[in-house]
Design a protein around this motif. Structure first.
Motif, PDB file in Angstrom:
ATOM      1  N   THR A  23       0.834  -1.208   0.000  1.00 25.44           N
ATOM      2  CA  THR A  23       0.000   0.000   0.000  1.00 25.44           C
ATOM      3  C   THR A  23       0.869   1.257   0.000  1.00 25.44           C
ATOM      4  N   GLU A  24       0.280   2.350  -0.444  1.00 23.34           N
ATOM      5  CA  GLU A  24       0.982   3.636  -0.456  1.00 23.34           C
ATOM      6  C   GLU A  24       1.293   4.111   0.959  1.00 23.34           C
ATOM      7  N   SER A  25       0.372   3.866   1.897  1.00 19.66           N
ATOM      8  CA  SER A  25       0.626   4.315   3.273  1.00 19.66           C
ATOM      9  C   SER A  25       1.813   3.562   3.882  1.00 19.66           C
ATOM     10  N   GLU A  28       4.980   5.044   2.255  1.00 19.15           N
ATOM     11  CA  GLU A  28       5.292   6.330   2.875  1.00 19.15           C
ATOM     12  C   GLU A  28       5.897   6.126   4.262  1.00 19.15           C
ATOM     13  N   TYR A  29       5.332   5.216   5.030  1.00 15.08           N
ATOM     14  CA  TYR A  29       5.854   4.962   6.376  1.00 15.08           C
ATOM     15  C   TYR A  29       7.300   4.480   6.315  1.00 15.08           C
ATOM     16  N   SER A 185       1.687   2.125  10.053  1.00 12.77           N
ATOM     17  CA  SER A 185       1.274   3.210   9.156  1.00 12.77           C
ATOM     18  C   SER A 185      -0.130   3.717   9.509  1.00 12.77           C
ATOM     19  N   GLU A 186      -0.987   2.848  10.022  1.00 10.27           N
ATOM     20  CA  GLU A 186      -2.338   3.244  10.411  1.00 10.27           C
ATOM     21  C   GLU A 186      -2.324   4.083  11.679  1.00 10.27           C
TER      22      GLU A 186
END
Length: 188
Positions: A23-25, A28-29, A185-186
């Motif tokens: 995932t993108e998130s 990014e993380y 990331s969440e």
């Protein structure tokens, strides 16, 4: 040899996951985490060093007993040449051995790049300047090297020695079981 192969593969799989998370998130993380980028780099380093060991044909690494048989083989090419030359009391069709050697030779560019990473970046001279590298292509080529290594190892272990590959206790990375980065990331 099996332990080195397993460690290299596990390092590669985790490194590839950290390079290309689902995932993108997560991407990014990882990009914003000095810890995960350091872990990714360490895994890549370990993969290069261990995989290069398996494919680096250096006759100085071959240890020969007095009776002429090999006591320890550090890499596939030495092992395959020893099999081809009858150094082991194992009968394998020479066509099979030649096809493995040919596949190794077909992948010399990837093998040489791994050895360059190992020798000039991670294990010896610490030169960190490399030409522009397409990591997606390199990862694809490294997957081919792992596939070949596991095919050879599986054939020798199962077909020749009559053992089960599960007896080796190889670990297999399953991205769906690795949800740590998604959870982190969440929480951002």
């Amino acid at each position: 040899m099996g332990g080195t192969l397993n460690l290299a593969k596990e390092s590669f799989d985790l490194c590839e996951y950290l390079e290309n998370p689902p995932t993108e998130s997560e991407q990014e993380y990882i990009e914003n985490s000095k810890y995960f980028t350091t872990i990714k780099d360490a895994l890549w380093c370990n993969c290069c060093i261990d995989l290069a060991k398996l494919y680096d044909h250096n006759p100085k690494n071959d240890i020969v007993r007095k009776n002429g048989s090999y006591a320890k083989i550090f890499n596939f090419l030495s092992m395959l040449n020893a099999l081809k030359n009858g150094k082991y009391p194992i009968e394998i069709d020479s066509i099979v051995i030649e096809s493995w050697i040919e596949k190794i030779n077909d992948n010399n560019n990837s093998i040489n790049l791994l050895k360059e990473f190992r020798d000039k970046a991670y294990a010896h001279t610490e030169i960190h300047v490399f030409p522009e590298i397409n990591f997606h292509e390199l990862f694809r080529n490294i997957k081919l090297l792992f596939e070949l290594a596991f095919n050879v190892f599986n054939f020798l272990w199962c077909e020749v020695l009559g053992r089960k590959i599960s007896d080796l206790g190889f670990t297999v990375f399953n991205p769906s079981d690795f949800d740590l980065i998604r959870k982190l990331s969440e929480c951002q």
